[in-house]
Design an enzyme around this catalytic site. Structure first.
Site, PDB file in Angstrom:
ATOM      1  N   GLU B  60      -4.759   5.756   1.700  1.00 54.39           N
ATOM      2  CA  GLU B  60      -3.647   5.007   1.116  1.00 54.39           C
ATOM      3  C   GLU B  60      -3.382   5.362  -0.342  1.00 54.39           C
ATOM      4  OE1 GLU B  60      -5.880   3.598   3.158  1.00 54.39           O
ATOM      5  OE2 GLU B  60      -4.637   2.951   4.834  1.00 54.39           O
ATOM      6  N   HIS B 129      -5.331  -8.316   8.772  1.00 49.42           N
ATOM      7  CA  HIS B 129      -4.130  -7.622   9.269  1.00 49.42           C
ATOM      8  C   HIS B 129      -2.964  -8.588   9.447  1.00 49.42           C
ATOM      9  CE1 HIS B 129      -6.722  -4.191   9.977  1.00 49.42           C
ATOM     10  NE2 HIS B 129      -5.741  -3.489  10.506  1.00 49.42           N
TER      11      HIS B 129
END
Lengths: 323, 326
Positions: B60, B129
């Protein structure tokens, strides 16, 4: 085999190293006199890496570097005036006074920015390399970092992704033996940072960072390879930080005599000696060159002192691009 | 008028921008050949090729940093972070780099960068999540933040974000991907920074976004049967925030409920309450009520997740409480 620079290239490299050395010594004085705030990280001893790399770049190439980056900025062509004014937070500084010592940036010379977060500049250089790749410009990107940054996640993410995408980017490590206050061996389990390239199928090259022409040779070869679409190279320049990590660090953790050993291989002395041996320079000319560099530094400091601070309204400018 | 899902609106916006500007490129984890883990971006790789639509490693920081470097050197990248919960993984690049790059260089760069991520709870994805990222990102001036709630807004705001010459974070609510709505063929890229009154009312103003906006509309519908008239505002753009639309509504209703899909502490609802206190206090007939997750985290077990996310019943109770406070 080291390629020697033409005489003009050597003169330029020597001049830039002298200016950088004297500018950084002056910067330290200005800090102690409280004319410059915050902190600063001097690259005295690293000058050969910067000028050797700069000599191998072409217009359109992009560079990101670290908070220890005055030498990169000057080698790429930032003016002493723009740098000194930025150091003092003046409106006419390289970043209009908003960056300071750790953020020297000049888009006009391809310097996309010095970064104060260890390792963050590596992915940013990859983006510049991606632009070159997509637009097929033939340019490359270069990113400088210390050996300490090779222990941070961004380094590993960057080498991996750059290799997979075959990006035209050169990862240039300035291994000065100390990550902040810690000797490399306490924090890093490998003798050479260059071996870390192998984990990502990137060639790892070790270069004498005190020898500007050796750096030039390695960067030129890796750059040619990148421009030809063959991907990144990790170049480790063995160098030494003569001063401490930052303004207040006197580096008491160094081994006795270590600095003296490195001083024997000073990058300025090395190139000067080679030019004298080749009949391209004599002591009188060197003294003149040094004097000119001193004059340029003093001029830049005097000029910067007289420059205005930015108006307070500038605080709110450039948070966003308006338009 | 063509109807499409929120998911299809993302893909169409990306395709239309990739087609209209060769500088637009798109990359992220599994977005190219696999078409995205939420099947949001199928076909783009085949249509625009491997140079412009790329899969990345699971990296990321490298994704966002590379997008930034590309944005300041002439491309107009769109980077996907998959789950908004991965924002903290890339936070150095977002908070210290993307948000500040133009500013700390004294305005030397424009940063035409779009980051997309899927956020929100309600689907059993568990603690790591399911979070919403607006409040995290709002603390970094330099980044704009939009959160579309309908297919047409998804299409228009994503196109607007890609054309914007500033970093924009586009948050997609994964609970809305299957939502259908009309997206007129002539829908243009939308201007960022505008909220929308999605239901007119006179008694209470409800400010909400995405899934919570839809739940607020449901609550308003039920409250209408009890004779309570709610005005519902879809925030759409968190940065810049459309203060005028909220204040105009407050001037009319004199009562304010904010519904957030995030923890109470340092949540964006605090900014709305602060706006009411700073610039609308004389219109307020009751304290501002915030409906959110309190200090709880999102849990996996269905009854626990149902409890932590504001629901229609809690929104209705909040509306009634500000009416009874008069």
């Amino acid at each position: 085999m080291t390629t020697t620079l033409p005489i003009e290239g050597r003169q330029q490299a020597l001049r830039l190293m002298l200016e950088t050395r004297l500018a950084e010594e002056k910067i330290q004085e200005l800090f102690l006199a409280n004319l410059i705030r915050g902190t600063t990280h001097l690259a005295i001893g690293h000058e050969g890496v910067a000028v050797g790399t700069a000599a191998a770049l072409i217009p359109g190439d992009k560079v990101t570097c670290t908070y220890r980056g005055h030498h990169h900025a000057l080698a790429l062509g930032m003016t002493l005036r723009a740098m000194m004014a930025e150091m003092m937070g003046k409106e006419t500084g390289a970043c209009k006074g908003k960056g300071g010592s750790m953020h020297m940036t000049d888009a006009s010379i391809g310097l996309l920015g010095a970064n104060a977060i260890v390792g963050a500049q590596l992915p940013i250089a990859m983006g510049a390399a991606l632009t070159a790749q997509v637009k097929k410009t033939g340019n490359i990107a270069v990113t400088f970092f210390g050996e300490g940054a090779s222990n941070i996640g961004a380094f590993h993410e960057a080498l991996n992704m750059a290799s997979v995408w075959k990006l035209p980017v050169l990862f240039i490590c300035e291994n000065n033996l100390y990550g902040e206050y810690s000797v490399w061996s306490k924090t890093t389990p490998v003798q050479d940072i260059a071996v870390r390239g192998a984990a990502y199928a990137i060639p790892g090259v070790i270069v004498d960072g005190q020898d500007a022409e050796a750096v030039y040779t390695a960067v030129k070869a890796a750059g040619d390879r990148a421009r030809a679409g063959e991907g990144p190279t990790l170049i480790e320049c063995k160098t030494y930080r003569y001063r401490g990590h930052s303004r207040t660090d006197t580096a008491p953790y160094r081994k006795a005599g270590e600095l003296d050993e490195w001083l024997k291989r000073d990058p300025i002395d090395l190139l000067k000696g080679r030019m004298i041996a080749d009949g391209q320079l004599d002591e009188v000319e060197f003294a003149e060159m040094r004097h000119a560099a001193e004059t340029a530094v003093v001029d830049a400091v005097d000029w910067a002192k007289d420059q205005p601070y930015p108006p307070v309204e500038a605080l709110y400018a450039d948070v966003y691009y308006e338009g | 008028m063509p109807e499409m899902t929120y998911r299809e609106a993302v893909a169409k916006a990306l395709a239309d921008e990739l087609a209209s500007d060769p500088n637009v490129i798109f990359f992220g984890e599994d977005v190219a050949e696999a078409g995205g883990v939420f099947k949001v971006t199928p076909g783009l790789y085949e249509r625009f090729g491997p140079d412009r639509v790329r899969d990345t490693p699971i990296s990321e920081q490298a994704i966002i940093g590379t997008a930034l470097g590309a944005a300041i050197t002439g491309l107009r990248p769109v980077a996907e972070l998959m789950f908004a919960d991965f924002v903290p993984v890339a936070l150095d690049q977002l908070a210290n780099q993307v948000a500040k790059y133009r500013y700390m260089s004294g305005g030397q760069f424009v940063v035409p960068l779009t980051v997309r991520a899927a956020q929100g709870g309600g689907n059993g994805f568990g603690t790591q999540h399911s979070q919403c990222a607006e409040s995290w990102l709002m603390n970094f001036p330099g980044i704009k933040v939009v959160s579309p709630s309908t297919p047409v807004d998804m299409y228009g705001l994503l196109r607007g974000a890609i054309r914007e010459n500033n970093p924009v974070f586009v948050l997609e609510h994964k609970g809305l991907y299957n939502m259908k709505g009309e997206v007129p063929d002539d829908t243009a890229p939308m201007k960022l920074g505008e909220s929308k009154v999605v239901r007119q009312g006179i008694d209470v103003t409800i400010v909400a976004s995405q899934l919570m906006m839809h739940r607020s509309l449901e609550a308003a519908e039920q409250l209408a049967k009890e004779g309570i008239s709610c005005e519902v505002i879809d925030v759409r753009s968190f940065v810049p925030l459309d203060k005028a639309t909220i204040l105009n509504s407050l001037a009319k209703t004199n009562r304010l409920v904010v519904v957030e899909e995030s923890p109470h502490q340092a949540g964006w609802g605090g900014d709305i309450a602060s706006l009411a206190a700073d610039e609308g206090v004389y219109w307020l007939a009751a304290p501002v009520k915030r409906v959110n997750m309190g200090a709880a985290l999102i849990a996996y077990s269905p009854p626990l997740e149902d409890e932590v996310l504001p629901n229609v019943g809690r929104i209705m109770r909040a509306v009634k409480s500000v009416l009874s406070d008069a």
